[in-house]
Design a protein around this motif. Structure first.
Motif, PDB file in Angstrom:
ATOM      1  N   TYR A  44       0.809  -1.422  -0.054  1.00 45.84           N
ATOM      2  CA  TYR A  44      -0.080  -0.051   0.067  1.00 45.84           C
ATOM      3  C   TYR A  44       0.714   1.288  -0.138  1.00 45.84           C
ATOM      4  O   TYR A  44       1.166   1.896   1.044  1.00 45.84           O
ATOM      5  N   PRO A  45       1.516   1.521  -0.916  1.00 46.59           N
ATOM      6  CA  PRO A  45       2.553   2.597  -1.142  1.00 46.59           C
ATOM      7  C   PRO A  45       1.905   4.155  -0.735  1.00 46.59           C
ATOM      8  O   PRO A  45       2.758   5.138  -0.459  1.00 46.59           O
ATOM      9  N   ASP A  46       0.603   4.386  -0.681  1.00 44.27           N
ATOM     10  CA  ASP A  46       0.149   5.679  -0.348  1.00 44.27           C
ATOM     11  C   ASP A  46      -0.088   5.630   1.409  1.00 44.27           C
ATOM     12  O   ASP A  46      -0.760   6.764   1.680  1.00 44.27           O
ATOM     13  N   TYR A  47       0.180   4.733   1.848  1.00 38.07           N
ATOM     14  CA  TYR A  47       0.347   4.740   3.481  1.00 38.07           C
ATOM     15  C   TYR A  47       1.560   4.423   3.950  1.00 38.07           C
ATOM     16  O   TYR A  47       2.335   3.886   3.329  1.00 38.07           O
ATOM     17  N   HIS A  48       1.632   4.752   5.274  1.00 40.86           N
ATOM     18  CA  HIS A  48       2.775   4.481   6.038  1.00 40.86           C
ATOM     19  C   HIS A  48       2.406   4.275   7.587  1.00 40.86           C
ATOM     20  O   HIS A  48       1.006   4.408   7.894  1.00 40.86           O
ATOM     21  N   VAL A  49       3.201   3.594   8.338  1.00 43.01           N
ATOM     22  CA  VAL A  49       2.971   3.121   9.630  1.00 43.01           C
ATOM     23  C   VAL A  49       3.766   3.925  10.534  1.00 43.01           C
ATOM     24  O   VAL A  49       4.909   4.135  10.547  1.00 43.01           O
ATOM     25  N   ALA A  50       3.233   4.476  11.606  1.00 41.23           N
ATOM     26  CA  ALA A  50       3.804   5.285  12.679  1.00 41.23           C
ATOM     27  C   ALA A  50       3.573   4.570  13.979  1.00 41.23           C
ATOM     28  O   ALA A  50       2.622   4.011  14.194  1.00 41.23           O
ATOM     29  N   LYS A  51       4.509   4.650  14.747  1.00 45.85           N
ATOM     30  CA  LYS A  51       4.566   3.878  16.118  1.00 45.85           C
ATOM     31  C   LYS A  51       4.300   5.118  17.029  1.00 45.85           C
ATOM     32  O   LYS A  51       4.961   5.860  17.118  1.00 45.85           O
ATOM     33  N   VAL A  52       2.993   4.995  17.676  1.00 43.15           N
ATOM     34  CA  VAL A  52       2.749   5.718  18.798  1.00 43.15           C
ATOM     35  C   VAL A  52       2.319   5.127  19.900  1.00 43.15           C
ATOM     36  O   VAL A  52       1.529   4.114  19.902  1.00 43.15           O
ATOM     37  N   SER A  53       2.996   5.527  21.058  1.00 41.73           N
ATOM     38  CA  SER A  53       2.790   4.581  22.435  1.00 41.73           C
ATOM     39  C   SER A  53       3.028   3.263  22.134  1.00 41.73           C
ATOM     40  O   SER A  53       2.091   2.342  22.854  1.00 41.73           O
ATOM     41  N   GLY A  54       3.855   2.590  21.286  1.00 47.12           N
ATOM     42  CA  GLY A  54       4.105   1.333  20.913  1.00 47.12           C
ATOM     43  C   GLY A  54       3.121   0.541  20.220  1.00 47.12           C
ATOM     44  O   GLY A  54       3.231  -0.552  19.993  1.00 47.12           O
ATOM     45  N   ARG A  55       2.198   1.236  19.552  1.00 42.40           N
ATOM     46  CA  ARG A  55       1.271   0.762  18.619  1.00 42.40           C
ATOM     47  C   ARG A  55       1.549   1.201  17.185  1.00 42.40           C
ATOM     48  O   ARG A  55       1.809   2.492  16.971  1.00 42.40           O
ATOM     49  N   ASN A  56       1.305   0.325  16.301  1.00 40.70           N
ATOM     50  CA  ASN A  56       1.291   0.463  15.031  1.00 40.70           C
ATOM     51  C   ASN A  56      -0.013   1.488  14.419  1.00 40.70           C
ATOM     52  O   ASN A  56      -1.060   1.016  14.609  1.00 40.70           O
ATOM     53  N   ILE A  57       0.147   2.774  14.187  1.00 40.52           N
ATOM     54  CA  ILE A  57      -0.876   3.542  13.460  1.00 40.52           C
ATOM     55  C   ILE A  57      -0.936   3.508  12.178  1.00 40.52           C
ATOM     56  O   ILE A  57       0.241   3.914  11.739  1.00 40.52           O
ATOM     57  N   ILE A  58      -1.751   3.478  11.476  1.00 38.07           N
ATOM     58  CA  ILE A  58      -1.955   3.273   9.878  1.00 38.07           C
ATOM     59  C   ILE A  58      -2.199   4.969   9.453  1.00 38.07           C
ATOM     60  O   ILE A  58      -3.242   5.390  10.043  1.00 38.07           O
ATOM     61  N   LYS A  59      -1.314   5.399   8.748  1.00 40.30           N
ATOM     62  CA  LYS A  59      -1.517   6.829   8.219  1.00 40.30           C
ATOM     63  C   LYS A  59      -1.526   6.821   6.595  1.00 40.30           C
ATOM     64  O   LYS A  59      -0.566   6.076   6.042  1.00 40.30           O
ATOM     65  N   SER A  60      -2.390   7.626   5.979  1.00 39.20           N
ATOM     66  CA  SER A  60      -2.133   8.036   4.617  1.00 39.20           C
ATOM     67  C   SER A  60      -0.960   8.845   4.550  1.00 39.20           C
ATOM     68  O   SER A  60      -0.711   9.802   5.325  1.00 39.20           O
ATOM     69  N   ASN A  61      -0.269   8.980   3.466  1.00 42.29           N
ATOM     70  CA  ASN A  61       0.812   9.806   3.312  1.00 42.29           C
ATOM     71  C   ASN A  61       0.385  11.247   2.924  1.00 42.29           C
ATOM     72  O   ASN A  61      -0.804  11.062   2.138  1.00 42.29           O
ATOM     73  N   PRO A  62       1.107  12.338   3.584  1.00 46.17           N
ATOM     74  CA  PRO A  62       0.412  13.445   3.208  1.00 46.17           C
ATOM     75  C   PRO A  62       0.709  14.103   1.861  1.00 46.17           C
ATOM     76  O   PRO A  62       1.493  13.711   1.111  1.00 46.17           O
ATOM     77  N   ASP A  63      -0.492  14.559   1.325  1.00 43.02           N
ATOM     78  CA  ASP A  63      -0.572  14.948  -0.011  1.00 43.02           C
ATOM     79  C   ASP A  63      -1.324  16.433   0.068  1.00 43.02           C
ATOM     80  O   ASP A  63      -1.535  16.922  -1.135  1.00 43.02           O
ATOM     81  N   GLY A  64      -1.612  17.058   1.014  1.00 43.43           N
ATOM     82  CA  GLY A  64      -2.051  18.185   0.956  1.00 43.43           C
ATOM     83  C   GLY A  64      -3.437  18.163   0.813  1.00 43.43           C
ATOM     84  O   GLY A  64      -4.378  19.366   0.977  1.00 43.43           O
ATOM     85  N   ASN A  65      -4.333  16.950   0.534  1.00 43.63           N
ATOM     86  CA  ASN A  65      -5.789  16.999   0.548  1.00 43.63           C
ATOM     87  C   ASN A  65      -6.376  16.368   1.865  1.00 43.63           C
ATOM     88  O   ASN A  65      -6.108  15.105   1.987  1.00 43.63           O
ATOM     89  N   LYS A  66      -6.984  17.130   2.400  1.00 42.33           N
ATOM     90  CA  LYS A  66      -7.666  16.578   3.690  1.00 42.33           C
ATOM     91  C   LYS A  66      -8.862  15.790   3.451  1.00 42.33           C
ATOM     92  O   LYS A  66      -9.136  14.871   4.497  1.00 42.33           O
ATOM     93  N   LYS A  67      -9.360  15.703   2.282  1.00 45.25           N
ATOM     94  CA  LYS A  67     -10.566  14.882   2.207  1.00 45.25           C
ATOM     95  C   LYS A  67     -10.053  13.379   2.030  1.00 45.25           C
ATOM     96  O   LYS A  67     -10.837  12.460   2.126  1.00 45.25           O
ATOM     97  N   ASN A  68      -8.761  13.123   1.897  1.00 47.53           N
ATOM     98  CA  ASN A  68      -8.568  11.731   1.589  1.00 47.53           C
ATOM     99  C   ASN A  68      -7.694  11.127   2.827  1.00 47.53           C
ATOM    100  O   ASN A  68      -7.156   9.989   2.582  1.00 47.53           O
ATOM    101  N   ASN A  69      -7.810  11.754   4.042  1.00 50.36           N
ATOM    102  CA  ASN A  69      -6.981  11.344   5.102  1.00 50.36           C
ATOM    103  C   ASN A  69      -7.829  10.232   5.882  1.00 50.36           C
ATOM    104  O   ASN A  69      -9.217  10.284   5.661  1.00 50.36           O
ATOM    105  N   LEU A  70      -7.079   9.365   6.477  1.00 59.26           N
ATOM    106  CA  LEU A  70      -7.985   8.282   7.317  1.00 59.26           C
ATOM    107  C   LEU A  70      -8.624   9.048   8.433  1.00 59.26           C
ATOM    108  O   LEU A  70      -8.067   9.700   9.063  1.00 59.26           O
ATOM    109  N   ASP A  71      -9.737   8.639   8.574  1.00 63.00           N
ATOM    110  CA  ASP A  71     -10.569   9.230   9.883  1.00 63.00           C
ATOM    111  C   ASP A  71     -10.654   8.042  10.795  1.00 63.00           C
ATOM    112  O   ASP A  71     -10.897   6.915  10.375  1.00 63.00           O
TER     113      ASP A  71
END
Length: 71
Positions: A44-71
Motif C-alpha cells: 500500500y504505497p500511499d500509506y505508512h505506519v507510525a509507532k505511537v505509544s508502542g502501537r502501529n498506527i496506519i496513516k495516509s501519506n500527506p498530499d495536501g488533501n484533507k478529504k482523503n485522510n484516514l478518519d
C-alpha cells in the motif's frame, strides 16, 4: 475527479483506535496489525505506519488533501 481512497476505517475500539480497515479495491477487511505488515512490505504505497505509544498506527501519506485522510 477525486479518486476514492484505497483504505477506509471499518471499525475502532472504545478509545477510538482504528482496528479494522476496508480495502476498497479488493473489498477485504484487514486488521490493523495485518495491514501494518502489508504496508511495510510495500503493498500500500500511499500509506505508512507510525509507532505511537508502542502501537502501529496506519496513516495516509500527506498530499495536501484533507478529504482523503484516514478518519
Amino acid at each position: 475527479m477525486t479518486e476514492k481512497p484505497r483504505l477506509v476505517v471499518k471499525s475502532e475500539n472504545e478509545t477510538g483506535l482504528n482496528t479494522h480497515f476496508l480495502d476498497t479495491k479488493t473489498k477485504e477487511v484487514i486488521t490493523r496489525g495485518d495491514l501494518a505488515k502489508r504496508i511495510n512490505k510495500g503493498e500500500y504505497p500511499d500509506y505508512h505506519v507510525a509507532k505511537v505509544s508502542g502501537r502501529n498506527i496506519i496513516k495516509s501519506n500527506p498530499d495536501g488533501n484533507k478529504k482523503n485522510n484516514l478518519d
